[in-house]
Design an enzyme around this catalytic site. Structure first.
Site, PDB file in Angstrom:
ATOM      1  N   ASP A   1      -7.951  -5.009  -0.234  1.00 37.58           N
ATOM      2  CA  ASP A   1      -8.356  -5.809  -1.393  1.00 37.58           C
ATOM      3  C   ASP A   1      -8.124  -7.300  -1.184  1.00 37.58           C
ATOM      4  O   ASP A   1      -8.778  -8.127  -1.815  1.00 37.58           O
ATOM      5  CB  ASP A   1      -7.590  -5.357  -2.648  1.00 37.58           C
TER       6      ASP A   1
ATOM      7  N   HIS B   1       0.852  -1.186   0.000  1.00 34.76           N
ATOM      8  CA  HIS B   1       0.000   0.000   0.000  1.00 34.76           C
ATOM      9  C   HIS B   1       0.890   1.238   0.000  1.00 34.76           C
ATOM     10  O   HIS B   1       2.012   1.216   0.516  1.00 34.76           O
ATOM     11  CB  HIS B   1      -0.924   0.003   1.227  1.00 34.76           C
TER      12      HIS B   1
END
Length: 454
Positions: free
Chosen positions: A391, A332
């Site tokens: 996700d 991320h």
């Protein structure tokens, strides 16, 4: 003049593509030479500071003795830690998306009476113009549900006599209407695609006023309209976790950029939808699902760490799956040790997996979560930690909820429109200038050559 056909025109465009590519390439060395922050990112990966917000706080590091040190990821909505928010409504056995929207828009949690009035207002606003579904959504099916949603939202502009009025009261009215109706727009856009392009049956279920947003989504998507409380709870939590993530994520920054131009609410939301659908942003969870489908098909023993690790190594070394070298759902821009959204979603996804008897798949997800960072660290130089992001487990969650693949990114949009709306209002309230970052030209001077001399 050439007598073009579709085939000859396509061939001509393919030839022109080479010319286009030759004259639109910039040497990567120039970005370093002129200290250009590609992607509005610092060399460390941290975003360039471009604005201020009170809507949410996202952090994955802190400064200690002049050095940036990774920390467990933190996310807060209006100063309230996301863990406290989720625990607050789940411990009270309530759905939380509606009060989360209230918090993001108005900056404070509603009391019991305010929440009841707010949910009733959202329920009242949960209606589209007369014949809008038939005349706009069903008559324009699109294989890309996000594009169909953008088209429908832009069409709503024509039904609003005050569409260009930027007074906060009017923008708030528009925003509430869109937050209330986007689950219907998304569901009916998917059902139009399902019927007209996949040649399957058509059914349209109206939302029920007494149901929450997550309950109504499941009701509208499923032919039998049935769902369990646990399914609705997991979807509700997913919507809460997707509702907001700072002003710098691509689609929310799009909201700020487009809003700063003075455009209308419908155009702003449509632009943010188009940003969110990209596979590097909201479409990433679909990549996770496809990656795990590939892993399941190629690993015989889901309990064999050595076999799992060997296959992840193939993925990382561009020898398996889509051969990009990416392990989707890991990493991320902000978080390095943990993504708080992923931690929460993991908990409730694994609970539903146990209830549905899908322990083997749950074990595989946990194994990949544990082994993939080691494989990545072994193969690449890592500048900051690699953790799973939201996700990673969202694909598994949506699969257990029987959410169609084409509807996964639209679900993200249903949650994120709450954050977009809050940021649009903040931009209108606080910013007085159109957003216009600078680009340095590195083009060389050239002389005009008369056509007879070319």
């Amino acid at each position: 003049m050439p007598n073009y056909t579709n085939i000859t025109a396509a061939k001509e465009i393919n030839k022109l593509a080479k010319l286009c590519q030759d004259h639109n390439y910039i040497d990567p060395e120039l970005y370093d030479r002129y200290h250009v922050k590609q992607g509005l990112r610092e060399p460390s990966g941290k975003g360039v500071l471009t604005g201020l917000t009170e809507i949410s706080t996202v952090s994955g590091s802190k400064e200690v003795d002049g050095k940036i040190v990774p920390i467990e990821g933190k996310l807060s909505y209006r100063g309230i830690d996301i863990n406290d928010l989720v625990n607050g409504f789940t411990n009270n056995h309530r759905f939380g998306f509606e009060e989360t929207v209230y918090l993001l828009l108005f900056g404070t949690l509603p009391d019991k009476n305010e929440l009841e009035q707010w949910t009733q207002l959202l329920s009242y606003c949960r209606k589209l113009p007369t014949d809008f579904v038939e005349d706009v959504i069903l008559k324009s099916p699109n294989k890309d549900v996000m594009n169909a949603m953008s088209q429908a939202i832009l069409a709503l502009n024509g039904y609003d006599k005050h569409s260009d009025d930027l007074k906060i009261s009017n923008v708030l009215h528009q925003s509430i209407n869109l937050i209330a109706t986007i689950p219907m727009i998304a569901s009916y856009s998917y059902l139009a695609y399902r019927h007209y392009l996949q040649r399957r049956g058509l059914y349209i279920h109206n939302p029920k006023p007494e149901l929450s947003t997550s309950e109504n989504i499941l009701r509208m998507l499923r032919q039998d309209k049935k769902f369990t409380p646990a399914e609705a709870q997991l979807l509700d939590i997913a919507l809460v976790l997707h509702a907001e993530h700072g002003g710098g994520n691509n689609s929310t920054f799009t909201t700020h950029v487009v809003t700063s131009s003075g455009t209308d609410t419908y155009s702003s939301v449509a632009a943010s939808l188009c940003s969110l659908k990209g596979p590097k942003h909201g479409g990433a969870n679909i990549k996770v699902i496809k990656m795990f489908d590939d892993i399941k098909a190629n690993i015989k023993d889901w309990y064999d760490d050595d076999e799992i690790e060997a296959y992840i190594d193939k993925i990382v070394n561009k020898k398996a799956f889509d051969k990009t070298g990416l392990v989707y759902g890991l990493g991320h821009a902000v978080y390095s040790l943990s993504d708080p959204r992923a931690t929460i979603l993991r908990k409730y996804t694994l609970q539903l997996a146990e209830a549905k008897g899908r322990d083997n798949e749950a074990h595989l997800y946990k194994a990949v979560e544990r082994l993939a960072p080691k494989v990545i660290a072994k193969n690449r130089k890592i500048y900051k930690g690699v953790c799973i992001n939201i996700d990673f487990y969202s694909g598994f969650a949506y699969d257990m909820l029987n959410i169609p693949l084409e509807f996964i990114t639209p679900l993200f949009a249903i949650g994120r429109i709450a954050g977009w709306s809050a940021h649009r209002i903040e931009e209108l309230m606080c910013a007085n200038k159109i957003i216009r970052p600078a680009y340095m030209s590195v083009a060389e001077d050239a002389s005009y050559v008369p056509i007879t001399d070319r």
